[in-house]
Design a protein around this motif. Structure first.
Motif, short mmCIF file in Angstrom:
data_model
loop_
_atom_site.label_atom_id
_atom_site.label_comp_id
_atom_site.label_asym_id
_atom_site.label_seq_id
_atom_site.Cartn_x
_atom_site.Cartn_y
_atom_site.Cartn_z
N VAL A 39 21.62 13.73 7.47
CA VAL A 39 22.34 13.56 6.22
C VAL A 39 22.95 12.16 6.20
O VAL A 39 23.48 11.71 7.23
CB VAL A 39 23.44 14.64 6.08
CG1 VAL A 39 24.32 14.37 4.86
CG2 VAL A 39 22.81 16.02 5.99
N LEU B 250 28.63 11.52 -1.64
CA LEU B 250 27.41 12.22 -1.24
C LEU B 250 27.07 13.23 -2.32
O LEU B 250 27.88 14.07 -2.68
CB LEU B 250 27.62 12.94 0.10
CG LEU B 250 26.37 13.57 0.72
CD1 LEU B 250 25.38 12.48 1.15
CD2 LEU B 250 26.74 14.45 1.92
N LYS C 11 24.64 16.24 -3.63
CA LYS C 11 23.64 17.27 -3.35
C LYS C 11 22.66 17.26 -4.50
O LYS C 11 23.03 17.53 -5.65
CB LYS C 11 24.29 18.64 -3.20
CG LYS C 11 23.28 19.74 -2.87
CD LYS C 11 23.95 21.08 -2.63
CE LYS C 11 22.91 22.14 -2.25
NZ LYS C 11 23.53 23.46 -2.00
N TYR D 185 20.19 15.55 0.02
CA TYR D 185 21.40 14.78 -0.24
C TYR D 185 21.05 13.30 -0.36
O TYR D 185 20.11 12.81 0.28
CB TYR D 185 22.43 14.96 0.89
CG TYR D 185 22.87 16.38 1.10
CD1 TYR D 185 23.91 16.92 0.34
CD2 TYR D 185 22.27 17.18 2.06
CE1 TYR D 185 24.32 18.24 0.53
CE2 TYR D 185 22.67 18.49 2.26
CZ TYR D 185 23.70 19.01 1.48
OH TYR D 185 24.09 20.31 1.67
#
Length: 348
Positions: free
Chosen positions: A22, A31, A33, A122
């Motif tokens: 990630v 970040l 999703k 991500y």
């Protein structure tokens, strides 16, 4: 180390569904999703022909999702917010950036091209690139915001666009149909759409084109000599023959905007080129979709058009795949028998 699934280009025709770390966040990043990620025409040579800046790379720049983590210096966003993002990362300090022309930046990065993109669970994004989306817009619709901004920017390359004028959109791909819809949203009802694929022309007609023309069946220059030339022409197909031909379809003092990328040398016969001189044509290119303040009003307008229903994209999303489908999604775009338009990875 926390891991995620991603599609990683490791070589020509090597689009591998695998575990990678990630992304680690910089202080000014969030970040995201990823919930949906569209495949752009520019992604095809990256996946198919190895047309990337380096290996390995995760591509994908048309995406939406929700924020799951924020960097230490990010104050204006919070976890859980539904967002899309502008993929260009300009330096914000070169001459062009300082003059409010981020697309002309000479030291830029780009999500999904020069750094890892959104064909993954991500993606890390600078917070200033984030654009919030409303609950009325689905994740799939929001993943179309980036191509909508490309269409808006192309139209706004004409400084004094006037309602009531006439226009041609040459090319009936994603950008072509969006350009037609954006022209109508700006009050131009008489928009001709030209292509060689009847299925796409039927969709353009359904979505509001004034008239559709199959250029494999009709002599286009002769048609407009007979019925009257138009005020504005937008070339979105990136076909070298058309990039010459469109100059003959516009009225004197009219405007031609090149949005489609040239893949081969463009040869313009002298008689066609002379139309630029004798007609004092306004000829310009359009590159990406950004203005000042970054990322630009194009992004605000795209959201408003989607939310109001002035721009429709659901009918344009012809194919959806899970990320694990990998290169099969690209094959759907390349196989003309599948009549694809916008192909998208949907994560849920």
């Amino acid at each position: 180390m926390e891991m995620m699934k991603a599609l990683v280009i490791e070589g020509v025709h090597e689009l591998i569904y695998k575990d990678i770390p990630v992304p680690e966040l910089q202080d000014d990043e969030v970040l995201v999703k990823v919930r949906a990620c569209g495949i752009c025409g520019s992604d095809i040579p990256r996946a198919k022909d190895g047309g990337v800046h380096s290996y390995p790379i995760v591509i994908g720049h048309e995406f939406s999702g929700n924020i799951v983590k924020i960097g230490n210096q990010v104050k204006n966003f919070k976890e859980g917010e539904r967002v899309t993002a502008a993929p260009l990362i300009p330096c914000h300090s070169c001459e062009n950036c300082s003059k409010g022309r981020p697309a002309m930046c000479t030291h830029y990065s780009f999500i999904g091209s020069r750094q890892n993109g959104a064909m993954a669970q991500y993606v890390a994004v600078p917070s200033r690139n984030i654009v919030q989306i409303t609950d009325k817009v689905t994740y799939e619709q929001a993943a179309c915001i980036e191509p909508i901004t490309v269409a808006i920017h192309g139209i706004e390359r004409i400084a004094h666009l006037q309602s009531g004028k006439t226009a041609i959109v040459y090319g009936c791909g994603t950008i072509g149909i969006l350009t037609m819809q954006c022209l109508k949203a700006k009050g131009i009802e008489c928009v001709y759409v030209i292509d060689i694929e009847d299925e796409k022309l039927e969709l353009a007609k359904k979505m509001g084109a004034y008239k559709t023309i199959n250029s494999s069946e009709i002599d286009v220059p002769m048609y407009f000599e007979k019925h009257g030339k138009v005020d504005y022409v937008f070339e979105t197909a990136g076909v070298n023959i058309l990039q010459s031909q469109v100059l003959s379809l516009v009225k004197k003092t009219g405007s031609v905007v090149y949005i489609g990328t040239a893949h081969h040398d463009v040869t313009i016969p002298s008689k066609i080129f002379e139309l630029i001189l004798r007609g004092e044509l306004n000829v310009t290119g359009s590159w990406m979709s950004y203005s000042a303040p970054f990322p630009g009003n194009e992004w605000k307008a795209a959201m408003e058009y989607l939310q109001s229903g002035k721009i429709r994209v659901d009918e344009m999303i012809t194919h959806k795949f899970h990320l694990s489908a990998g290169y099969r999604a690209f094959k759907a775009m390349l196989d003309k028998r599948q009549n694809s338009l916008k192909v998208m990875y949907v994560m849920d």
